[in-house]
Design a protein around this motif. Sequence first.
Motif, PDB file in Angstrom:
ATOM      1  N   ASP A  88       0.845  -1.187   0.000  1.00 54.40           N
ATOM      2  CA  ASP A  88       0.000   0.000   0.000  1.00 54.40           C
ATOM      3  C   ASP A  88       0.888   1.248   0.000  1.00 54.40           C
ATOM      4  OD1 ASP A  88      -2.009   1.884   0.358  1.00 54.40           O
ATOM      5  OD2 ASP A  88      -3.081   0.706   1.850  1.00 54.40           O
ATOM      6  N   ALA A  89       0.503   2.232  -0.803  1.00 54.43           N
ATOM      7  CA  ALA A  89       1.328   3.439  -0.918  1.00 54.43           C
ATOM      8  C   ALA A  89       0.571   4.706  -0.555  1.00 54.43           C
ATOM      9  CB  ALA A  89       1.888   3.558  -2.339  1.00 54.43           C
ATOM     10  N   PHE A  90      -0.651   4.584  -0.081  1.00 54.67           N
ATOM     11  CA  PHE A  90      -1.434   5.704   0.432  1.00 54.67           C
ATOM     12  C   PHE A  90      -1.450   6.887  -0.546  1.00 54.67           C
ATOM     13  CE2 PHE A  90      -3.345   8.518   3.488  1.00 54.67           C
ATOM     14  CZ  PHE A  90      -3.959   7.686   4.398  1.00 54.67           C
ATOM     15  N   GLY A  91      -2.068   6.659  -1.680  1.00 57.04           N
ATOM     16  CA  GLY A  91      -2.179   7.726  -2.668  1.00 57.04           C
ATOM     17  C   GLY A  91      -0.979   7.843  -3.587  1.00 57.04           C
ATOM     18  N   GLY A  92      -0.170   6.797  -3.635  1.00 57.92           N
ATOM     19  CA  GLY A  92       0.997   6.772  -4.522  1.00 57.92           C
ATOM     20  C   GLY A  92       0.757   5.827  -5.683  1.00 57.92           C
ATOM     21  N   ASP A 146      -6.265  16.749   1.664  1.00 59.72           N
ATOM     22  CA  ASP A 146      -4.906  17.272   1.756  1.00 59.72           C
ATOM     23  C   ASP A 146      -4.126  16.405   2.739  1.00 59.72           C
ATOM     24  OD1 ASP A 146      -2.596  18.783   2.612  1.00 59.72           O
ATOM     25  OD2 ASP A 146      -3.521  20.570   1.753  1.00 59.72           O
ATOM     26  N   ILE A 147      -3.133  15.662   2.239  1.00 57.11           N
ATOM     27  CA  ILE A 147      -2.351  14.755   3.072  1.00 57.11           C
ATOM     28  C   ILE A 147      -1.529  15.523   4.113  1.00 57.11           C
ATOM     29  CG2 ILE A 147      -0.443  13.093   3.065  1.00 57.11           C
ATOM     30  CD1 ILE A 147      -2.904  11.809   2.118  1.00 57.11           C
ATOM     31  N   LYS A 148      -0.977  16.671   3.725  1.00 62.44           N
ATOM     32  CA  LYS A 148      -0.197  17.459   4.681  1.00 62.44           C
ATOM     33  C   LYS A 148      -1.069  17.946   5.841  1.00 62.44           C
ATOM     34  CE  LYS A 148       1.757  20.303   1.715  1.00 62.44           C
ATOM     35  NZ  LYS A 148       2.622  21.406   1.214  1.00 62.44           N
ATOM     36  N   LEU A 149      -2.281  18.342   5.525  1.00 60.92           N
ATOM     37  CA  LEU A 149      -3.214  18.765   6.557  1.00 60.92           C
ATOM     38  C   LEU A 149      -3.560  17.599   7.469  1.00 60.92           C
ATOM     39  CD1 LEU A 149      -4.848  21.228   7.496  1.00 60.92           C
ATOM     40  CD2 LEU A 149      -6.678  20.531   5.952  1.00 60.92           C
ATOM     41  N   MET A 150      -3.682  16.425   6.887  1.00 62.27           N
ATOM     42  CA  MET A 150      -3.945  15.218   7.667  1.00 62.27           C
ATOM     43  C   MET A 150      -2.778  14.939   8.617  1.00 62.27           C
ATOM     44  SD  MET A 150      -4.613  11.373   6.203  1.00 62.27           S
ATOM     45  CE  MET A 150      -4.928  10.000   7.305  1.00 62.27           C
ATOM     46  N   TYR A 151      -1.559  15.106   8.133  1.00 60.60           N
ATOM     47  CA  TYR A 151      -0.377  14.885   8.965  1.00 60.60           C
ATOM     48  C   TYR A 151      -0.375  15.837  10.158  1.00 60.60           C
ATOM     49  CZ  TYR A 151       4.529  14.142  10.227  1.00 60.60           C
ATOM     50  OH  TYR A 151       5.691  13.838  10.907  1.00 60.60           O
ATOM     51  N   GLU A 152      -0.749  17.084   9.910  1.00 57.81           N
ATOM     52  CA  GLU A 152      -0.739  18.090  10.969  1.00 57.81           C
ATOM     53  C   GLU A 152      -1.788  17.812  12.034  1.00 57.81           C
ATOM     54  OE1 GLU A 152      -1.293  21.748   8.909  1.00 57.81           O
ATOM     55  OE2 GLU A 152       0.654  21.661   7.890  1.00 57.81           O
ATOM     56  N   VAL A 165       4.573   7.478   3.337  1.00 57.15           N
ATOM     57  CA  VAL A 165       4.744   8.627   2.447  1.00 57.15           C
ATOM     58  C   VAL A 165       6.063   9.336   2.702  1.00 57.15           C
ATOM     59  CG1 VAL A 165       3.723  10.788   1.631  1.00 57.15           C
ATOM     60  CG2 VAL A 165       2.230   8.922   2.397  1.00 57.15           C
ATOM     61  N   GLY A 166       6.395   9.509   3.980  1.00 56.23           N
ATOM     62  CA  GLY A 166       7.603  10.224   4.355  1.00 56.23           C
ATOM     63  C   GLY A 166       7.265  11.410   5.237  1.00 56.23           C
ATOM     64  N   HIS A 167       8.277  12.143   5.638  1.00 56.11           N
ATOM     65  CA  HIS A 167       8.075  13.348   6.447  1.00 56.11           C
ATOM     66  C   HIS A 167       7.765  14.516   5.518  1.00 56.11           C
ATOM     67  CE1 HIS A 167       8.841  16.716   9.162  1.00 56.11           C
ATOM     68  NE2 HIS A 167       8.778  15.846  10.166  1.00 56.11           N
ATOM     69  N   LEU A 172       9.232  16.267   0.684  1.00 52.65           N
ATOM     70  CA  LEU A 172       8.234  17.216   0.186  1.00 52.65           C
ATOM     71  C   LEU A 172       7.638  16.774  -1.147  1.00 52.65           C
ATOM     72  CD1 LEU A 172       6.750  19.914   0.464  1.00 52.65           C
ATOM     73  CD2 LEU A 172       8.713  21.010  -0.650  1.00 52.65           C
ATOM     74  N   SER A 173       8.465  16.212  -2.027  1.00 46.94           N
ATOM     75  CA  SER A 173       7.973  15.827  -3.360  1.00 46.94           C
ATOM     76  C   SER A 173       6.895  14.761  -3.274  1.00 46.94           C
ATOM     77  CB  SER A 173       9.126  15.328  -4.235  1.00 46.94           C
ATOM     78  OG  SER A 173       9.716  14.160  -3.679  1.00 46.94           O
ATOM     79  N   ALA A 174       6.999  13.850  -2.282  1.00 43.11           N
ATOM     80  CA  ALA A 174       5.986  12.797  -2.117  1.00 43.11           C
ATOM     81  C   ALA A 174       4.635  13.400  -1.757  1.00 43.11           C
ATOM     82  CB  ALA A 174       6.431  11.804  -1.054  1.00 43.11           C
ATOM     83  N   TYR A 175       4.657  14.460  -0.961  1.00 43.91           N
ATOM     84  CA  TYR A 175       3.411  15.132  -0.590  1.00 43.91           C
ATOM     85  C   TYR A 175       2.898  15.989  -1.752  1.00 43.91           C
ATOM     86  CZ  TYR A 175       3.701  13.485   4.192  1.00 43.91           C
ATOM     87  OH  TYR A 175       3.716  12.680   5.300  1.00 43.91           O
ATOM     88  N   GLU A 176       3.800  16.587  -2.504  1.00 43.18           N
ATOM     89  CA  GLU A 176       3.388  17.378  -3.660  1.00 43.18           C
ATOM     90  C   GLU A 176       2.732  16.498  -4.713  1.00 43.18           C
ATOM     91  OE1 GLU A 176       7.022  19.281  -4.753  1.00 43.18           O
ATOM     92  OE2 GLU A 176       6.616  21.066  -3.525  1.00 43.18           O
ATOM     93  N   GLN A 177       3.229  15.267  -4.884  1.00 43.02           N
ATOM     94  CA  GLN A 177       2.628  14.332  -5.839  1.00 43.02           C
ATOM     95  C   GLN A 177       1.209  13.950  -5.432  1.00 43.02           C
ATOM     96  OE1 GLN A 177       5.330  11.025  -6.035  1.00 43.02           O
ATOM     97  NE2 GLN A 177       6.982  12.236  -6.940  1.00 43.02           N
ATOM     98  N   ARG A 178       0.923  14.043  -4.140  1.00 45.23           N
ATOM     99  CA  ARG A 178      -0.402  13.689  -3.632  1.00 45.23           C
ATOM    100  C   ARG A 178      -1.298  14.922  -3.460  1.00 45.23           C
ATOM    101  NH1 ARG A 178       3.291  10.076  -2.090  1.00 45.23           N
ATOM    102  NH2 ARG A 178       2.694   7.897  -1.735  1.00 45.23           N
ATOM    103  N   ASP A 179      -0.860  16.047  -3.985  1.00 46.82           N
ATOM    104  CA  ASP A 179      -1.652  17.277  -3.925  1.00 46.82           C
ATOM    105  C   ASP A 179      -2.635  17.283  -5.089  1.00 46.82           C
ATOM    106  OD1 ASP A 179      -2.733  19.788  -3.738  1.00 46.82           O
ATOM    107  OD2 ASP A 179      -0.890  20.864  -4.256  1.00 46.82           O
TER     108      ASP A 179
END
Length: 262
Positions: A88-92, A146-152, A165-167, A172-179
């Motif tokens: 599983d890659a959670f949106g990847g 928004d995955i970053k919002l979810m992380y926060e 996904v990563g930190h 950052l690029s992993a989160y940008e790809q999921r934007d």
Amino acid sequence: MAFINYKSMPAELGTHDVTEVQYKSDDFIVRGLLVTPRKSVNRIVVYLRGGKGQVGRVRLARLLQFANDTTLVFAPYYRGNNGSQGHDAFGGADLQDVIAGVTILKALYPDVSVHLIGFSRGGIQGLLTYQDVQATSYIIWGGVTDIKLMYEERVDLRGMLRRMVGHPKKHLSAYEQRDALRLIDDTTPPILIIHGGLDTQVGIHQAYHLEAHLAEHQANYDTFYQMSEGHVPRPRAMAEVLERIRIWMDNIENRNVIKERH
């Protein structure tokens, strides 16, 4: 592309056949649950599950909420879950599991409307795929936008997100790809946003975040907010949601028929 294996599931419905299907996604064999009407197929609903692993797993009862005599319902398990190969890659890369499944269904049932429904984590899965598969519409229900919002906001899920996904700062690029919002403009298929005002698993500000973007870009969307409900509505509120979804799909399909006639 086609489903490469069908396994009948122990469900006596009378109106539908229930099968677990296998299909190729990238280099993996993945699985999903398929509920097929014995009458003609006039609508396809693709349900994108929430959670991970056994949490939020695909259940027949959930799919039957969207089924009627002529509606086929399909739910991919996502790679790495319930016997599907891969991780599983959670949106990847697992987005391909959605795309491949819908592609097969559209080949089997050409000219049939396809609506995606993304619940919870499935919200981001749908936002990142519904345009690629040219869905008739997308319904995002209690969904992550928004995955970053979810992380926060979900401190309890940060460990899982760092693993999958990563930190947000270091990767950052992993989160940008999921934007997903960067991909949405006024040409997007119609979107219905459903959310509970008391949702503590996916805060309603995730829905507001998406709504603001859609409004800014003059996209075709509508909202159905249940301010007294949580992540999963109570029975009466659940019935209201399901009826709202049915009316939404009917209206979108009727509009498309009118456009075609003109």
